[in-house]
Design a protein around this motif. Structure first.
Motif, PDB file in Angstrom:
ATOM      1  N   GLY A   1      -2.335  15.871   0.112  1.00 17.36           N
ATOM      2  CA  GLY A   1      -4.001  16.109   0.806  1.00 17.36           C
ATOM      3  C   GLY A   1      -4.716  15.129  -0.018  1.00 17.36           C
ATOM      4  O   GLY A   1      -4.226  14.594  -1.071  1.00 17.36           O
ATOM      5  N   SER A   2      -5.980  15.196   0.290  1.00 16.89           N
ATOM      6  CA  SER A   2      -6.778  14.214  -0.418  1.00 16.89           C
ATOM      7  C   SER A   2      -7.011  14.552  -1.977  1.00 16.89           C
ATOM      8  O   SER A   2      -7.050  13.649  -2.769  1.00 16.89           O
ATOM      9  CB  SER A   2      -8.376  14.250   0.381  1.00 16.89           C
ATOM     10  OG  SER A   2      -8.746  15.654   0.487  1.00 16.89           O
TER      11      SER A   2
ATOM     12  N   GLU B   1       4.898   5.545   1.963  1.00 16.18           N
ATOM     13  CA  GLU B   1       4.057   4.302   2.443  1.00 16.18           C
ATOM     14  C   GLU B   1       2.662   5.083   2.509  1.00 16.18           C
ATOM     15  O   GLU B   1       2.278   6.355   2.724  1.00 16.18           O
ATOM     16  CB  GLU B   1       4.404   4.330   4.170  1.00 16.18           C
ATOM     17  CG  GLU B   1       3.394   3.254   4.895  1.00 16.18           C
ATOM     18  CD  GLU B   1       4.070   2.919   6.148  1.00 16.18           C
ATOM     19  OE1 GLU B   1       3.232   2.407   7.096  1.00 16.18           O
ATOM     20  OE2 GLU B   1       5.054   3.295   6.555  1.00 16.18           O
ATOM     21  N   TYR B   2       1.480   4.257   2.417  1.00 15.21           N
ATOM     22  CA  TYR B   2       0.274   4.674   2.353  1.00 15.21           C
ATOM     23  C   TYR B   2      -0.372   5.639   3.361  1.00 15.21           C
ATOM     24  O   TYR B   2      -0.066   5.367   4.468  1.00 15.21           O
ATOM     25  CB  TYR B   2      -0.588   3.506   2.126  1.00 15.21           C
ATOM     26  CG  TYR B   2      -2.185   3.764   2.044  1.00 15.21           C
ATOM     27  CD1 TYR B   2      -2.541   4.158   0.982  1.00 15.21           C
ATOM     28  CD2 TYR B   2      -3.013   3.295   2.935  1.00 15.21           C
ATOM     29  CE1 TYR B   2      -4.074   4.656   0.684  1.00 15.21           C
ATOM     30  CE2 TYR B   2      -4.400   3.597   2.890  1.00 15.21           C
ATOM     31  CZ  TYR B   2      -4.965   4.114   1.725  1.00 15.21           C
ATOM     32  OH  TYR B   2      -6.216   4.233   1.540  1.00 15.21           O
ATOM     33  N   THR B   3      -1.006   6.854   2.712  1.00 13.17           N
ATOM     34  CA  THR B   3      -1.459   7.759   3.984  1.00 13.17           C
ATOM     35  C   THR B   3      -2.952   7.583   4.219  1.00 13.17           C
ATOM     36  O   THR B   3      -3.354   8.094   5.175  1.00 13.17           O
ATOM     37  CB  THR B   3      -1.236   9.247   3.342  1.00 13.17           C
ATOM     38  OG1 THR B   3      -1.682   9.236   2.044  1.00 13.17           O
ATOM     39  CG2 THR B   3       0.296   9.504   3.106  1.00 13.17           C
ATOM     40  N   GLY B   4      -3.677   6.691   3.398  1.00 18.18           N
ATOM     41  CA  GLY B   4      -4.895   6.509   3.736  1.00 18.18           C
ATOM     42  C   GLY B   4      -6.036   7.416   3.360  1.00 18.18           C
ATOM     43  O   GLY B   4      -7.245   7.440   3.730  1.00 18.18           O
ATOM     44  N   VAL B   5      -5.657   8.318   2.386  1.00 17.80           N
ATOM     45  CA  VAL B   5      -6.627   9.418   1.974  1.00 17.80           C
ATOM     46  C   VAL B   5      -7.116   8.798   0.877  1.00 17.80           C
ATOM     47  O   VAL B   5      -8.464   9.157   0.800  1.00 17.80           O
ATOM     48  CB  VAL B   5      -5.551  10.682   1.593  1.00 17.80           C
ATOM     49  CG1 VAL B   5      -6.566  11.828   1.180  1.00 17.80           C
ATOM     50  CG2 VAL B   5      -5.120  11.190   2.796  1.00 17.80           C
ATOM     51  N   ALA B   6      -6.706   8.365  -0.281  1.00 16.14           N
ATOM     52  CA  ALA B   6      -7.285   7.868  -1.492  1.00 16.14           C
ATOM     53  C   ALA B   6      -6.890   6.456  -1.808  1.00 16.14           C
ATOM     54  O   ALA B   6      -5.984   5.884  -0.871  1.00 16.14           O
ATOM     55  CB  ALA B   6      -6.888   8.741  -2.697  1.00 16.14           C
ATOM     56  N   PRO B   7      -7.286   5.789  -2.651  1.00 12.72           N
ATOM     57  CA  PRO B   7      -6.893   4.318  -2.847  1.00 12.72           C
ATOM     58  C   PRO B   7      -5.369   4.306  -2.983  1.00 12.72           C
ATOM     59  O   PRO B   7      -4.965   5.127  -3.554  1.00 12.72           O
ATOM     60  CB  PRO B   7      -7.707   3.643  -4.035  1.00 12.72           C
ATOM     61  CG  PRO B   7      -8.877   4.706  -3.998  1.00 12.72           C
ATOM     62  CD  PRO B   7      -8.507   6.031  -3.544  1.00 12.72           C
TER      63      PRO B   7
ATOM     64  N   ASP C   1       0.830  -1.114  -0.004  1.00  9.12           N
ATOM     65  CA  ASP C   1       0.110  -0.193  -0.001  1.00  9.12           C
ATOM     66  C   ASP C   1       1.026   1.147  -0.051  1.00  9.12           C
ATOM     67  O   ASP C   1       1.607   1.544   1.068  1.00  9.12           O
ATOM     68  CB  ASP C   1      -0.831   0.121   1.166  1.00  9.12           C
ATOM     69  CG  ASP C   1      -2.058  -1.010   1.186  1.00  9.12           C
ATOM     70  OD1 ASP C   1      -2.460  -1.190   0.016  1.00  9.12           O
ATOM     71  OD2 ASP C   1      -2.366  -1.679   2.139  1.00  9.12           O
ATOM     72  N   TYR C   2       0.779   1.830  -1.106  1.00 12.88           N
ATOM     73  CA  TYR C   2       1.604   3.009  -1.174  1.00 12.88           C
ATOM     74  C   TYR C   2       1.104   4.290  -1.860  1.00 12.88           C
ATOM     75  O   TYR C   2       0.065   3.906  -2.694  1.00 12.88           O
ATOM     76  CB  TYR C   2       3.032   2.695  -2.031  1.00 12.88           C
ATOM     77  CG  TYR C   2       3.929   1.955  -1.298  1.00 12.88           C
ATOM     78  CD1 TYR C   2       4.911   2.362  -0.701  1.00 12.88           C
ATOM     79  CD2 TYR C   2       3.978   0.482  -1.401  1.00 12.88           C
ATOM     80  CE1 TYR C   2       5.843   1.608   0.093  1.00 12.88           C
ATOM     81  CE2 TYR C   2       4.893  -0.291  -0.667  1.00 12.88           C
ATOM     82  CZ  TYR C   2       5.862   0.316   0.072  1.00 12.88           C
ATOM     83  OH  TYR C   2       6.560  -0.362   0.759  1.00 12.88           O
ATOM     84  N   SER C   3       1.252   5.328  -1.457  1.00 13.16           N
ATOM     85  CA  SER C   3       0.917   6.522  -2.146  1.00 13.16           C
ATOM     86  C   SER C   3       2.030   7.347  -2.716  1.00 13.16           C
ATOM     87  O   SER C   3       3.159   7.312  -2.477  1.00 13.16           O
ATOM     88  CB  SER C   3       0.192   7.536  -0.822  1.00 13.16           C
ATOM     89  OG  SER C   3      -0.754   6.701  -0.251  1.00 13.16           O
ATOM     90  N   PRO C   4       1.813   8.550  -3.488  1.00 12.91           N
ATOM     91  CA  PRO C   4       2.533   9.195  -4.364  1.00 12.91           C
ATOM     92  C   PRO C   4       3.142  10.042  -3.488  1.00 12.91           C
ATOM     93  O   PRO C   4       2.778  10.663  -2.470  1.00 12.91           O
ATOM     94  CB  PRO C   4       1.958  10.116  -5.376  1.00 12.91           C
ATOM     95  CG  PRO C   4       0.263  10.264  -4.772  1.00 12.91           C
ATOM     96  CD  PRO C   4       0.237   8.664  -4.033  1.00 12.91           C
ATOM     97  N   ARG C   5       4.484  10.447  -3.789  1.00  8.27           N
ATOM     98  CA  ARG C   5       5.244  11.578  -3.175  1.00  8.27           C
ATOM     99  C   ARG C   5       5.865  12.272  -4.387  1.00  8.27           C
ATOM    100  O   ARG C   5       6.606  11.810  -5.072  1.00  8.27           O
ATOM    101  CB  ARG C   5       6.542  10.825  -2.347  1.00  8.27           C
ATOM    102  CG  ARG C   5       7.121  11.917  -1.606  1.00  8.27           C
ATOM    103  CD  ARG C   5       8.417  11.380  -0.946  1.00  8.27           C
ATOM    104  NE  ARG C   5       9.485  12.434  -0.244  1.00  8.27           N
ATOM    105  CZ  ARG C   5      10.648  12.014   0.292  1.00  8.27           C
ATOM    106  NH1 ARG C   5      10.853  10.795   0.295  1.00  8.27           N
ATOM    107  NH2 ARG C   5      11.253  13.111   0.846  1.00  8.27           N
ATOM    108  N   PHE C   6       5.685  13.739  -4.148  1.00  8.97           N
ATOM    109  CA  PHE C   6       6.223  14.376  -5.059  1.00  8.97           C
ATOM    110  C   PHE C   6       7.519  15.194  -4.911  1.00  8.97           C
ATOM    111  O   PHE C   6       7.539  15.794  -3.975  1.00  8.97           O
ATOM    112  CB  PHE C   6       5.045  15.465  -5.594  1.00  8.97           C
ATOM    113  CG  PHE C   6       3.873  14.791  -6.190  1.00  8.97           C
ATOM    114  CD1 PHE C   6       3.743  14.728  -7.271  1.00  8.97           C
ATOM    115  CD2 PHE C   6       2.817  14.397  -5.243  1.00  8.97           C
ATOM    116  CE1 PHE C   6       2.412  13.897  -8.112  1.00  8.97           C
ATOM    117  CE2 PHE C   6       1.683  13.793  -5.730  1.00  8.97           C
ATOM    118  CZ  PHE C   6       1.619  13.619  -6.955  1.00  8.97           C
TER     119      PHE C   6
END
Length: 310
Positions: free
Chosen positions: A164-165, A108-114, A21-26
């Motif tokens: 953010g979301s 690591e996934y932040t839990g805001v979006a899929p 479960d990962y989210s983007p980092r810019f």
């Protein structure tokens, strides 16, 4: 499956992205106008999207040692560069270009979006895209990607790069649109006529309420009207006009059955200027007049209500 808590490289093509479960980092996002500029080869541990807003440029890529690929980009095209791939930008004198660049990796996934993995589970095109690695990929954008990129950069600017979301949701949309565009690109190389037909159908669904002719649809997808007519009939079994009329009658049925719009106005809602012609078409496609159809819908709804009361 156990979540992976390791830091990732910035590449799109990592099994961990799908399994964990990962989210983007810019890392960077900016507009830049280039003129008479030659960049040295460089690389970075992030995926980069270079979108050409205007003008033209050259991007050289070295996917492997002693191997170089050259891409000439023009307005409305973008190149995606995988992490740690050496590349450089060349803008020739007299041909300035304006770009929008976005560089990103993953955290690591932040839990805001899929998460990327969960999104890939739901969307087959994205899952397939993430499992076919490339060093660089050039695509021509029908202006869908640019609007998402602009919105993404604006949200990043407003959040100070913290995300953010809305940022996460826009990134999800970006991945989905890129993977869909890539799928179209592959289909085009194999079955160009089928893609033209699909785009024509999309145009019809977006413009059925207007007065349109085959030549308008052909112009929208950059085809000769006669050729469009032939391939449309081949792939759908219907002529373009027949498909448009069928679509309009289906919309008319929906409006008659689920709205209180006066029958006299329904023709305008589905792009037919003559009410008499609308009545003739509706009778042809449904075996009912608009009045008969609405009355039958109302009778059915009354019978259902009576059944509920028993």
């Amino acid at each position: 499956m156990t979540n992976l808590h390791l830091s990732l490289s910035g590449s799109l093509f990592q099994q961990a992205l799908i399994e964990g479960d990962y989210s983007p980092r810019f890392f960077a996002y900016y507009y830049k106008q280039w003129n008479n500029y030659s960049m040295s080869y460089h690389q970075h541990n992030s995926t980069e999207i270079m979108y050409l807003i205007s003008g033209s440029c050259v991007v050289d890529v070295c996917p492997r040692a002693d191997e170089e690929e050259r891409f000439k980009l023009k307005r409305g095209e973008l190149i995606i560069l995988d992490a740690n791939v050496p590349h450089r930008l060349i803008v020739e004198n007299g041909s300035p270009c304006r770009m929008l660049n976005v560089e990103f990796g993953f955290m690591e996934y932040t839990g805001v979006a899929p998460s990327i993995g969960k999104l890939a589970l739901q969307e087959k095109a994205l899952a397939e895209w993430l499992q076919v690695p490339f060093s660089s990929l050039v695509m021509s954008d029908p202006e869908e990607i640019y609007h998402v990129l602009k919105g993404l950069v604006l949200e990043l600017d407003q959040s100070g790069g913290k995300g953010g979301s809305m940022v996460d949701l826009l990134f999800c949309e970006l991945l989905l649109r890129l993977s869909s565009l890539r799928q179209d690109q592959l289909h085009t190389s194999q079955q160009p006529s089928q893609l033209y037909v699909r785009r024509s159908i999309e145009f019809l669904h977006q413009n059925y309420d207007q007065s349109i002719q085959v030549k308008d649809i052909a112009a929208a997808v950059n085809l000769h009207p006669g050729y469009l007519h032939r391939i449309f009939k081949l792939h759908t079994g219907r002529t373009v006009s027949d498909y448009l009329n069928m679509l309009r009658m289906e919309k008319a049925k929906m409006l008659l059955g689920q709205s209180d719009i006066p029958i006299a106005e329904i023709a305008d809602y589905v792009g037919i200027s003559s009410r008499q012609y609308f009545h003739l078409l509706f009778k042809k496609y449904t075996d009912n007049t608009p009045v008969e159809y609405r009355n039958s819908i109302e009778r059915h709804s009354w019978s259902y209500e009576e059944m509920d009361l028993q």
